[in-house]
Design an enzyme around this catalytic site. Structure first.
Site, PDB file in Angstrom:
ATOM      1  N   HIS A 133      29.158-109.914  23.782  1.00  0.00           N
ATOM      2  CA  HIS A 133      28.047-108.966  23.844  1.00  0.00           C
ATOM      3  C   HIS A 133      26.805-109.688  23.301  1.00  0.00           C
ATOM      4  O   HIS A 133      26.921-110.545  22.417  1.00  0.00           O
ATOM      5  CB  HIS A 133      28.396-107.781  22.940  1.00  0.00           C
ATOM      6  N   ASP A 210      33.993-109.682  16.090  1.00  0.00           N
ATOM      7  CA  ASP A 210      33.295-108.469  16.515  1.00  0.00           C
ATOM      8  C   ASP A 210      34.369-107.493  17.008  1.00  0.00           C
ATOM      9  O   ASP A 210      34.899-107.641  18.109  1.00  0.00           O
ATOM     10  CB  ASP A 210      32.301-108.831  17.638  1.00  0.00           C
ATOM     11  N   GLN A 213      35.003-103.139  20.013  1.00  0.00           N
ATOM     12  CA  GLN A 213      35.818-102.536  21.078  1.00  0.00           C
ATOM     13  C   GLN A 213      37.305-102.494  20.731  1.00  0.00           C
ATOM     14  O   GLN A 213      38.119-102.118  21.579  1.00  0.00           O
ATOM     15  CB  GLN A 213      35.625-103.313  22.389  1.00  0.00           C
ATOM     16  N   LYS A 236      31.702 -95.995  17.983  1.00  0.00           N
ATOM     17  CA  LYS A 236      32.751 -96.334  18.964  1.00  0.00           C
ATOM     18  C   LYS A 236      34.129 -95.980  18.411  1.00  0.00           C
ATOM     19  O   LYS A 236      35.153 -96.268  19.005  1.00  0.00           O
ATOM     20  CB  LYS A 236      32.680 -97.820  19.310  1.00  0.00           C
ATOM     21  N   CYS A 374      25.382-105.610  28.522  1.00  0.00           N
ATOM     22  CA  CYS A 374      24.873-106.489  27.444  1.00  0.00           C
ATOM     23  C   CYS A 374      25.731-107.741  27.331  1.00  0.00           C
ATOM     24  O   CYS A 374      25.976-108.239  26.220  1.00  0.00           O
ATOM     25  CB  CYS A 374      24.810-105.767  26.102  1.00  0.00           C
TER      26      CYS A 374
HETATM   27  C1  LIG Z   1      31.730-105.839  21.806  1.00  0.00           C
HETATM   28  C2  LIG Z   1      30.487-105.187  21.303  1.00  0.00           C
HETATM   29  N1  LIG Z   1      29.780-105.785  20.334  1.00  0.00           N
HETATM   30  C3  LIG Z   1      28.667-105.232  19.842  1.00  0.00           C
HETATM   31  C4  LIG Z   1      28.182-104.043  20.325  1.00  0.00           C
HETATM   32  C5  LIG Z   1      26.917-103.481  19.726  1.00  0.00           C
HETATM   33  O1  LIG Z   1      27.215-102.306  19.043  1.00  0.00           O
HETATM   34  P1  LIG Z   1      26.029-101.432  18.389  1.00  0.00           P
HETATM   35  O2  LIG Z   1      25.031-101.214  19.488  1.00  0.00           O
HETATM   36  O3  LIG Z   1      26.712-100.175  17.960  1.00  0.00           O
HETATM   37  O4  LIG Z   1      25.483-102.201  17.260  1.00  0.00           O
HETATM   38  C6  LIG Z   1      28.857-103.409  21.343  1.00  0.00           C
HETATM   39  C7  LIG Z   1      28.331-102.151  21.931  1.00  0.00           C
HETATM   40  O5  LIG Z   1      28.449-101.912  23.107  1.00  0.00           O
HETATM   41  C8  LIG Z   1      30.051-103.980  21.842  1.00  0.00           C
HETATM   42  O6  LIG Z   1      30.740-103.397  22.803  1.00  0.00           O
END
Ligand SMILES: Cc1ncc(COP(=O)(O)O)c(C=O)c1O
Length: 416
Positions: A133, A210, A213, A236, A374
């Site tokens: 992401h 990270d 997900q 999430k 993203c």
């Molecule tokens: C794998 C992953 N990392 C980071 C993020 C960013 O999360 P946030 O926008 O809640 O900070 C997302 C959100 O879609 C994600 O799916």
């Protein structure tokens, strides 16, 4: 067609009982009952979370840690109890290793800025997978710019899996940080993070996972993983938006400089010099999202109250069922076919732009996400502008998967 794991899903997991806990699911969209399949973007909130937030504002609203009155005490106890719940949820050694942030994005920015400033120099290498992401790419690029380090992509194959041979070949003493997603939001790939962590530690690199997900699908044990940092967002995980978690190893967090300055994060302030508070407060400048934290505590309680093993089996069965249907659907191509996947189905309809498919599904009450998710670098690698992404949670049903495919067939009549 693969048979859904009916024995698991029907006998051990009462999806209708679960659905009753999520008020938002029971509505019509564009004249049809809502089918919410955008859970990778954000999950819906159970009554317990909505009630906890409203209860806080109705009865306890006060600032935390500093008030000398009953409301402030109640708010502080609930706020810190939520931190302890998250620590137990992750099997973190201590609650002070759970730092509240605004989300996964801020957690990664905090580590990149604070750990990175002290530990990176010219010639150092930061490895991130090509499927990350943007929030696990750009913060590293920013700190690389100021330190002279380089950000390098770990190759990903055509199925959407990390090329582990290529990864091993990249490892050398200049690699200081390896930052990878536990699960890809674009494709659902579950990355072999245990192996990645072991290999990275062997050459002295630190590892940030990270988990945005992953946490909604299964229990994560940060001590067993032995990762240096683990980050995720509350929204999430059935909790509120604008709140996230940074877990870190205590010695690393202690050695890191504060990310932001302000109230709460200090011990003493004077113009001769300021001293900083202990963990976790050193990283929590300003009034936090108190209601969000308390609501998130309720989300953790909710998750602890359901059979998460059965919930995960149900999600996996939904994915298998959907992917079997996709393979049997003319003109439909799955993007991301790794062996280990969570309940994310990314796809294309031949000859149709993903955005158009999304609009036509929405007209039929089916909510999916379209675009590059993203994760532009992996879309560029595949030579596509994006995908349509249906992502399932434990409150989804097989009937909803059927509705998705009825809607896809109808969309095809307009688009192809
Ligand atoms: C794998 C992953 N990392 C980071 C993020 C960013 O999360 P946030 O926008 O809640 O900070 C997302 C959100 O879609 C994600 O799916």
């Amino acid at each position: 067609m693969t048979k859904p794991l009916a024995s698991v899903t029907a006998a051990n997991f009462d999806v209708e009982k679960i659905r009753a806990d999520f008020p938002i699911l029971h509505q019509q969209v564009n004249g049809q009952p809502l089918v919410y399949l955008d859970n990778a973007a954000t999950t819906q909130k159970p009554n317990a979370v909505i009630d906890a937030i409203s209860d806080y504002y109705r009865n306890d609203n006060s600032n935390v840690h500093r008030g000398a009155h009953a409301l402030a005490d109640r708010a502080t106890v609930k706020f810190e109890t939520a931190r302890e719940k998250v620590a137990r949820f992750l099997n973190a050694p201590a609650a002070k290793q759970v730092i509240w942030t605004r989300g996964t994005t801020e957690s990664i920015n905090l580590v990149a800025a604070s750990w990175g400033k002290a530990n990176l120099q010219s010639g150092d290498r930061i490895l991130v997978s090509a499927m990350e992401h943007h929030s696990n790419i750009v913060p590293w690029q920013l700190i690389a710019q100021t330190t002279g380090a380089k950000v390098e992509p770990i190759p990903v194959d055509a199925n959407g899996s990390i090329d582990m041979r290529a990864f091993e070949a990249m490892l050398d003493a200049q690699v200081k940080m390896v930052a990878v997603g536990h699960v890809s939001n674009a494709m659902g790939t579950i990355n072999p993070i245990e192996k990645i962590i072991t290999l990275s530690h062997a050459i002295g690199a630190r590892v940030l996972i990270d988990g945005a997900q992953a946490v909604s699908h299964w229990a994560v044990d940060v001590q067993q993983l032995n990762c240096d940092f683990y980050v995720f967002s509350a929204h999430k995980l059935f909790g509120p938006t604008g709140l996230g978690v940074l877990y870190g190893k205590e010695d690393l967090l202690n050695a890191m400089a504060p990310y932001q300055g302000g109230g709460e994060m200090i011990e003493t302030v004077s113009f001769a010099g300021t001293t900083f508070n202990q963990l976790p407060y050193k990283f929590e400048a300003g009034t936090p999202d108190i209601a969000g934290v308390i609501g998130f505590g309720a989300a953790i309680d909710y998750l602890n109250s359901i059979d998460r093993t059965a919930a995960a089996a149900h999600e996996q069965a939904l994915l298998n069922y959907a992917e079997e249907k996709a393979r049997a659907t003319a003109g439909m191509k799955l993007v991301g076919t790794a062996t280990d996947k969570t309940s994310v189905m990314s796809f294309l309809l031949e000859g149709a732009h993903p955005a158009d498919v999304g609009v036509l599904l929405d007209k039929q009450g089916v909510a999916v996400r379209t675009g590059n998710h993203c994760a532009q670098p992996i879309m560029d690698q595949f030579g596509i502008p994006g995908t349509v992404r249906a992502s399932f949670s434990f409150y989804n049903t097989f009937a909803e998967v059927d509705r998705l495919f009825v809607a896809i067939e109808k969309a095809k009549t307009f688009l192809l």
